[in-house]
Design a protein around this motif. Sequence first.
Motif, PDB file in Angstrom:
ATOM      1  N   UNK A 146     -15.027  12.270  38.526  1.00 56.45           N
ATOM      2  CA  UNK A 146     -16.069  11.835  37.587  1.00 56.45           C
ATOM      3  C   UNK A 146     -15.778  10.444  37.031  1.00 56.45           C
ATOM      4  N   UNK A 147     -16.800   9.586  37.005  1.00 53.98           N
ATOM      5  CA  UNK A 147     -16.645   8.222  36.505  1.00 53.98           C
ATOM      6  C   UNK A 147     -16.427   8.198  35.003  1.00 53.98           C
ATOM      7  N   UNK A 148     -16.910   9.204  34.291  1.00 54.82           N
ATOM      8  CA  UNK A 148     -16.859   9.211  32.826  1.00 54.82           C
ATOM      9  C   UNK A 148     -15.611   9.897  32.280  1.00 54.82           C
ATOM     10  N   UNK A 149     -14.544   9.955  33.040  1.00 55.79           N
ATOM     11  CA  UNK A 149     -13.316  10.612  32.595  1.00 55.79           C
ATOM     12  C   UNK A 149     -12.483   9.638  31.773  1.00 55.79           C
ATOM     13  N   UNK A 193      -8.312  15.151  35.632  1.00 56.34           N
ATOM     14  CA  UNK A 193      -9.392  14.805  36.555  1.00 56.34           C
ATOM     15  C   UNK A 193      -9.594  15.949  37.538  1.00 56.34           C
ATOM     16  N   UNK A 194     -10.837  16.382  37.689  1.00 56.56           N
ATOM     17  CA  UNK A 194     -11.179  17.367  38.706  1.00 56.56           C
ATOM     18  C   UNK A 194     -11.733  16.605  39.907  1.00 56.56           C
ATOM     19  N   UNK A 206     -29.364  22.411  38.914  1.00 57.08           N
ATOM     20  CA  UNK A 206     -30.240  22.309  37.743  1.00 57.08           C
ATOM     21  C   UNK A 206     -30.807  20.894  37.571  1.00 57.08           C
ATOM     22  N   UNK A 207     -30.506  19.998  38.490  1.00 57.76           N
ATOM     23  CA  UNK A 207     -31.025  18.639  38.413  1.00 57.76           C
ATOM     24  C   UNK A 207     -30.197  17.704  37.550  1.00 57.76           C
ATOM     25  N   UNK A 208     -29.039  18.162  37.079  1.00 60.31           N
ATOM     26  CA  UNK A 208     -28.159  17.309  36.278  1.00 60.31           C
ATOM     27  C   UNK A 208     -27.459  16.303  37.183  1.00 60.31           C
ATOM     28  N   UNK A 209     -27.454  15.036  36.772  1.00 65.21           N
ATOM     29  CA  UNK A 209     -26.813  13.979  37.547  1.00 65.21           C
ATOM     30  C   UNK A 209     -25.490  13.595  36.901  1.00 65.21           C
ATOM     31  N   UNK A 210     -24.484  13.362  37.738  1.00 64.67           N
ATOM     32  CA  UNK A 210     -23.202  12.871  37.243  1.00 64.67           C
ATOM     33  C   UNK A 210     -22.681  11.820  38.212  1.00 64.67           C
ATOM     34  N   UNK A 211     -22.242  10.701  37.660  1.00 65.90           N
ATOM     35  CA  UNK A 211     -21.729   9.595  38.455  1.00 65.90           C
ATOM     36  C   UNK A 211     -20.267   9.854  38.803  1.00 65.90           C
ATOM     37  N   UNK A 212     -19.928   9.678  40.067  1.00 69.90           N
ATOM     38  CA  UNK A 212     -18.565   9.860  40.556  1.00 69.90           C
ATOM     39  C   UNK A 212     -18.061   8.572  41.185  1.00 69.90           C
ATOM     40  N   UNK A 213     -16.765   8.342  41.040  1.00 76.79           N
ATOM     41  CA  UNK A 213     -16.073   7.242  41.720  1.00 76.79           C
ATOM     42  C   UNK A 213     -15.443   7.812  42.986  1.00 76.79           C
ATOM     43  N   UNK A 214     -15.409   7.014  44.042  1.00 76.24           N
ATOM     44  CA  UNK A 214     -14.752   7.436  45.271  1.00 76.24           C
ATOM     45  C   UNK A 214     -13.261   7.139  45.139  1.00 76.24           C
TER      46      UNK A 214
END
Length: 102
Positions: free
Chosen positions: A45-48, A54-55, A19-27
């Motif tokens: 997810x970076x915003x946890x 955490x998923x 759907x074009x939604x962006x989410x920032x992830x940490x490695x």
Amino acid sequence: MTEQVNDEKDRQITLIDDQGNEELYEILFTFHSDDYDKSYVLLYPAAVGEDEDIEVQAFSYDADDAGDVTSSDLHEISSDEEWDMVQGVLNTFLSDERLSGE
């Protein structure tokens, strides 16, 4: 799903859903499997928040000669055997306090 590497930090990636939604992830970490001859990256997810569950997302990836990963280099894991192997590595990482930093 498409992915884009975030230039802000090498340890972050932006995932973009259908759907074009962006989410920032940490490695979380990367590793190589000799059994599958593939490299893998585990993301969260970076915003946890600190108390949230955490998923973790996992992908195989292909790095270029310089070791960089671009948006087209992440691949979804499709086989149950591969998922089981990745889950085993993640469980080892999470249970080893020296690796996870807890």
